[in-house]
Scaffold this active site. Structure first.
Site, short mmCIF file in Angstrom:
data_model
loop_
_atom_site.label_atom_id
_atom_site.label_comp_id
_atom_site.label_asym_id
_atom_site.label_seq_id
_atom_site.Cartn_x
_atom_site.Cartn_y
_atom_site.Cartn_z
N ASP A 64 -52.88 -34.75 30.30
CA ASP A 64 -53.48 -34.00 31.42
C ASP A 64 -53.03 -32.54 31.41
O ASP A 64 -51.93 -32.22 30.96
CB ASP A 64 -53.09 -34.68 32.73
CG ASP A 64 -53.99 -34.29 33.88
OD1 ASP A 64 -55.07 -33.71 33.63
OD2 ASP A 64 -53.62 -34.55 35.04
N ASN A 100 -64.23 -39.66 34.70
CA ASN A 100 -64.47 -38.28 34.23
C ASN A 100 -65.95 -37.92 34.16
O ASN A 100 -66.31 -36.75 34.01
CB ASN A 100 -63.78 -38.02 32.88
CG ASN A 100 -62.28 -37.85 32.97
OD1 ASN A 100 -61.52 -38.22 32.07
ND2 ASN A 100 -61.81 -37.27 34.06
C1 IPE Z 1 -56.81 -38.57 33.69
O1 IPE Z 1 -56.81 -37.23 34.01
C2 IPE Z 1 -57.78 -38.83 32.59
C3 IPE Z 1 -57.45 -38.29 31.28
C4 IPE Z 1 -56.36 -37.63 30.99
C5 IPE Z 1 -58.42 -38.55 30.26
P1 IPE Z 1 -57.71 -36.64 35.21
O2 IPE Z 1 -57.47 -35.18 35.20
O3 IPE Z 1 -59.09 -37.12 35.07
O4 IPE Z 1 -57.05 -37.34 36.48
P2 IPE Z 1 -57.12 -36.96 38.02
O5 IPE Z 1 -58.56 -36.77 38.37
O6 IPE Z 1 -56.34 -35.69 38.18
O7 IPE Z 1 -56.47 -38.10 38.71
C1 IPE Z 2 -57.13 -33.60 30.64
O1 IPE Z 2 -57.13 -32.30 31.11
C2 IPE Z 2 -58.31 -33.89 29.73
C3 IPE Z 2 -59.33 -34.76 30.32
C4 IPE Z 2 -59.26 -35.35 31.48
C5 IPE Z 2 -60.52 -34.97 29.51
P1 IPE Z 2 -57.93 -31.89 32.40
O2 IPE Z 2 -59.31 -31.45 32.00
O3 IPE Z 2 -57.90 -32.96 33.41
O4 IPE Z 2 -57.09 -30.64 32.88
P2 IPE Z 2 -56.72 -30.26 34.37
O5 IPE Z 2 -56.12 -31.46 35.02
O6 IPE Z 2 -58.00 -29.83 35.04
O7 IPE Z 2 -55.74 -29.13 34.23
MG MG Z 3 -56.64 -33.42 34.93
#
Ligand code: IPE
Ligand code: IPE
Ligand code: MG
Length: 243
Positions: free
Chosen positions: A27, A75
């Site tokens: 993340d 997602n």
């Molecule tokens: C979890 O991260 C999913 C992945 C890393 C693929 P998110 O960024 O989607 O999680 P939330 O929405 O902050 O809980």
């Molecule tokens: C994790 O990074 C990757 C996926 C969930 C695909 P994020 O896209 O969630 O990055 P933040 O949480 O917005 O920084």
């Molecule tokens: Mg995230």
């Protein structure tokens, strides 16, 4: 940390040693990009580079299974453009990395309802899995359109379809129908970016996993971070409800 430190980790007396199965909630790509005034996709691209470094480090450490959360079943709530960018990046990653993974003895496995990404990407993934099926060094599990609640629902449906009698439904019967059925138990679950939640990742499998939350944003995660995580794990006392 150098190669000599790997044996130090393995030799830790009384500690948990080197985990067999490590999972990572990767993340913070968006925040990494935002801090640099870059589009979110730039963060995802750098995230893919962190994946490369982490797989190599897992091999050095002798971790048997590395499970990476790449796209959750939630997602899809992101803007269409970001979802499409992520799909493009996955396609690009497969094309660019498959040879190296295959030649380095990495066995690829996908968990999650990945067919929802469409027939083209699904076929590419099936092909990559088939091509690496006989490899034996590290198993790389990529979670795509994965949600633990969805995984459990699919397992329960399979129980019903298999005609399992209520009295025969037990922990092994459910575990055998999860996407992770053939994998060793989850030992260590890491989440980057400072968030302290599981976001629907491996809820069943995390029952006795050690949890580690680090503030590092995923694109900045690398070899040293994985070594540090494994060293932290090695100092833990796992009791599994016993003494
Ligand atoms: C979890 O991260 C999913 C992945 C890393 C693929 P998110 O960024 O989607 O999680 P939330 O929405 O902050 O809980
Ligand atoms: C994790 O990074 C990757 C996926 C969930 C695909 P994020 O896209 O969630 O990055 P933040 O949480 O917005 O920084
Ligand atoms: Mg995230």
């Amino acid at each position: 940390m150098n190669a000599a430190s790997v044996s130090t980790l393995q030799a830790s007396d009384g500690g948990a040693g080197v985990p067999r199965h490590v999972a990572i909630i990767m993340d913070g790509n968006g925040r990494w990009a935002k801090a640099r005034h870059l589009p979110r996709i730039a963060g995802h691209r750098r995230g893919a580079e962190a994946v490369r470094a982490t797989i190599r480090a897992a091999g050095e450490l002798g971790i048997e299974v590395l499970t990476l959360y790449a796209f959750s079943s939630e997602n899809w709530r992101r803007p269409e453009e970001e979802v499409s960018d992520l799909k493009g990046l996955l396609r690009h990653y497969l094309l660019a990395e498959l040879d190296e993974l295959a030649n380095n003895g990495v066995r690829l496995k996908i968990i999650g309802d990945y067919r929802r990404f469409g027939p083209d990407l699904a076929a590419m993934l099936d092909n990559a899995v088939a091509r690496t099926a006989d490899n034996a060094s590290t198993t790389l599990v990529i979670a795509l359109n994965y949600g633990a609640q969805d995984e459990i629902v699919r397992a329960v449906r399979a129980l019903a379809q298999d005609g399992v009698a209520p009295a025969d439904i037990d922990i092994p019967a459910i575990a055998a129908r999860l996407d992770t059925a053939d994998l060793p138990p989850l030992d260590l679950l890491i989440r980057t970016s400072g968030e302290r939640r599981l976001s629907n990742f491996l809820l069943w499998q995390a029952a006795y996993a050690e949890l580690l939350f680090v503030d590092t944003l995923w694109p900045d995660f690398g070899r040293d971070d994985l070594f540090a995580a494994v060293a932290d794990y090695g100092r833990r006392d796992r009791r599994f409800g016993g003494l």
